[in-house]
Design a protein around this motif. Sequence first.
Motif, PDB file in Angstrom:
ATOM      1  N   GLU A 280       0.400  12.726 -15.675  1.00  0.00           N
ATOM      2  CA  GLU A 280      -0.741  13.423 -16.043  1.00  0.00           C
ATOM      3  C   GLU A 280      -1.212  14.639 -15.047  1.00  0.00           C
ATOM      4  N   LEU A 281      -1.491  14.238 -13.831  1.00  0.00           N
ATOM      5  CA  LEU A 281      -2.030  15.242 -12.995  1.00  0.00           C
ATOM      6  C   LEU A 281      -0.800  16.254 -12.624  1.00  0.00           C
ATOM      7  N   LEU A 282       0.349  15.742 -12.672  1.00  0.00           N
ATOM      8  CA  LEU A 282       1.449  16.751 -12.365  1.00  0.00           C
ATOM      9  C   LEU A 282       1.464  17.848 -13.599  1.00  0.00           C
ATOM     10  N   ALA A 283       1.424  17.281 -14.756  1.00  0.00           N
ATOM     11  CA  ALA A 283       1.376  18.294 -16.105  1.00  0.00           C
ATOM     12  C   ALA A 283       0.121  19.198 -15.982  1.00  0.00           C
ATOM     13  N   MET A 284      -1.149  18.680 -15.697  1.00  0.00           N
ATOM     14  CA  MET A 284      -2.367  19.408 -15.430  1.00  0.00           C
ATOM     15  C   MET A 284      -2.047  20.243 -14.352  1.00  0.00           C
TER      16      MET A 284
ATOM     17  N   GLN B 211      -6.509  17.723  -5.125  1.00  0.00           N
ATOM     18  CA  GLN B 211      -8.189  17.778  -5.110  1.00  0.00           C
ATOM     19  C   GLN B 211      -8.733  18.224  -4.097  1.00  0.00           C
ATOM     20  N   ALA B 212      -8.321  18.047  -2.902  1.00  0.00           N
ATOM     21  CA  ALA B 212      -9.216  18.185  -1.433  1.00  0.00           C
ATOM     22  C   ALA B 212      -8.657  19.980  -1.048  1.00  0.00           C
ATOM     23  N   LEU B 213      -7.626  20.112  -1.318  1.00  0.00           N
ATOM     24  CA  LEU B 213      -6.941  21.364  -0.866  1.00  0.00           C
ATOM     25  C   LEU B 213      -6.468  22.394  -1.983  1.00  0.00           C
ATOM     26  N   ASN B 214      -6.439  21.947  -3.059  1.00  0.00           N
ATOM     27  CA  ASN B 214      -6.162  22.783  -4.157  1.00  0.00           C
ATOM     28  C   ASN B 214      -4.761  23.330  -3.984  1.00  0.00           C
ATOM     29  N   ASP B 215      -3.891  22.673  -3.335  1.00  0.00           N
ATOM     30  CA  ASP B 215      -2.436  23.265  -3.131  1.00  0.00           C
ATOM     31  C   ASP B 215      -1.684  22.512  -4.259  1.00  0.00           C
ATOM     32  N   LYS B 216      -1.739  23.150  -5.409  1.00  0.00           N
ATOM     33  CA  LYS B 216      -0.772  22.881  -6.486  1.00  0.00           C
ATOM     34  C   LYS B 216       0.597  22.510  -6.259  1.00  0.00           C
ATOM     35  N   GLU B 217       1.402  23.553  -5.478  1.00  0.00           N
ATOM     36  CA  GLU B 217       2.687  23.382  -4.998  1.00  0.00           C
ATOM     37  C   GLU B 217       3.090  21.897  -4.383  1.00  0.00           C
ATOM     38  N   ARG B 218       2.315  21.732  -3.497  1.00  0.00           N
ATOM     39  CA  ARG B 218       2.439  20.475  -2.414  1.00  0.00           C
ATOM     40  C   ARG B 218       2.078  19.292  -3.177  1.00  0.00           C
ATOM     41  N   SER B 219       1.117  19.433  -4.157  1.00  0.00           N
ATOM     42  CA  SER B 219       0.577  18.330  -4.945  1.00  0.00           C
ATOM     43  C   SER B 219       1.902  17.906  -6.078  1.00  0.00           C
ATOM     44  N   ALA B 220       2.222  19.013  -6.650  1.00  0.00           N
ATOM     45  CA  ALA B 220       3.293  18.857  -7.609  1.00  0.00           C
ATOM     46  C   ALA B 220       4.554  18.151  -6.913  1.00  0.00           C
ATOM     47  N   LYS B 221       4.890  18.430  -5.670  1.00  0.00           N
ATOM     48  CA  LYS B 221       6.131  17.936  -5.038  1.00  0.00           C
ATOM     49  C   LYS B 221       5.919  16.351  -4.537  1.00  0.00           C
ATOM     50  N   ALA B 222       4.577  16.058  -4.127  1.00  0.00           N
ATOM     51  CA  ALA B 222       4.118  14.660  -3.762  1.00  0.00           C
ATOM     52  C   ALA B 222       4.354  13.861  -5.284  1.00  0.00           C
ATOM     53  N   TYR B 223       3.568  14.415  -6.114  1.00  0.00           N
ATOM     54  CA  TYR B 223       3.690  13.684  -7.339  1.00  0.00           C
ATOM     55  C   TYR B 223       4.883  13.285  -7.887  1.00  0.00           C
ATOM     56  N   LYS B 224       5.627  14.300  -7.869  1.00  0.00           N
ATOM     57  CA  LYS B 224       7.343  14.126  -8.200  1.00  0.00           C
ATOM     58  C   LYS B 224       8.037  13.251  -7.389  1.00  0.00           C
TER      59      LYS B 224
ATOM     60  N   LEU C 109       0.907  -1.142  -0.216  1.00  0.00           N
ATOM     61  CA  LEU C 109      -0.152   0.017  -0.059  1.00  0.00           C
ATOM     62  C   LEU C 109       0.833   1.253  -0.144  1.00  0.00           C
ATOM     63  N   ALA C 110       2.111   1.152   0.293  1.00  0.00           N
ATOM     64  CA  ALA C 110       3.103   2.244   0.397  1.00  0.00           C
ATOM     65  C   ALA C 110       2.955   3.359  -0.810  1.00  0.00           C
ATOM     66  N   PRO C 111       2.887   2.729  -2.082  1.00  0.00           N
ATOM     67  CA  PRO C 111       2.980   3.373  -3.416  1.00  0.00           C
ATOM     68  C   PRO C 111       1.564   4.111  -3.546  1.00  0.00           C
ATOM     69  N   GLN C 112       0.574   3.569  -3.334  1.00  0.00           N
ATOM     70  CA  GLN C 112      -0.677   4.026  -3.446  1.00  0.00           C
ATOM     71  C   GLN C 112      -0.822   5.158  -2.288  1.00  0.00           C
ATOM     72  N   ALA C 113      -0.271   4.974  -1.138  1.00  0.00           N
ATOM     73  CA  ALA C 113      -0.415   5.951  -0.067  1.00  0.00           C
ATOM     74  C   ALA C 113       0.220   7.333  -0.475  1.00  0.00           C
ATOM     75  N   GLN C 114       1.671   7.035  -1.128  1.00  0.00           N
ATOM     76  CA  GLN C 114       2.134   8.226  -1.339  1.00  0.00           C
ATOM     77  C   GLN C 114       1.599   8.944  -2.669  1.00  0.00           C
ATOM     78  N   PHE C 115       0.842   8.155  -3.542  1.00  0.00           N
ATOM     79  CA  PHE C 115       0.428   9.020  -4.725  1.00  0.00           C
ATOM     80  C   PHE C 115      -1.030   9.723  -4.171  1.00  0.00           C
TER      81      PHE C 115
END
Length: 183
Positions: free
Chosen positions: A159-163, A129-142, A115-121
């Motif tokens: 794809e989500l990172l690019a969007m 999606q929930a916080l609309n924090d693009k900067e943190r989401s980008a870091k997490a996706y990377k 479950l670790a990869p899914q949790a990190q994703f």
Amino acid sequence: MKYIHYLVFSFLFLAACTDNAEVVTVGEQKDTTVVWIDSLNKIDQALLSDQEMNPEKGWKAFGAFRKFARENPDHPLAPTYHMKAAAIARNIPGKALMAIEEYMTVYKEYPKDSLAPQAQFLVGFTFDQALNDKERSAKAYKGFIDAYPEHSLAQQARELLAMSAKSEDDLEQVKQWEKASKK
């Protein structure tokens, strides 16, 4: 919608896990985890059968799953219960950061768990999606893409990172247009 059951059964679970909870003897040791797991399974089934989540019941279910996982960190179901707690929290208004905390616990404390990869994703997805924090989401996706480049969710993360990057560029362009129109 189905998370309402999580909330209802969390309350029941917490009530079942009080001092008067049954104790199962395994070998010479008393094991209350068997009773907990049974209660948690009932909570889980109840939440899944609801059409929509009641935040109060969801919050109680969140507490039940998290309590078990934290009090039994070596139990094989601990990562699963952290994930269930996170899924519930993500669907309760104002509790997205608690969901992220649970997801992070899974991939940091149980890095070899499936479950670790899914949790990190889902950390990135929740920031996005929930916080609309693009900067943190980008870091997490990377971070997810770097750690799991071949995972089945890697393409979706790309794809989500690019969007996310495009959305920021679009927003910046709109701001520039607004400034230009004021002049």
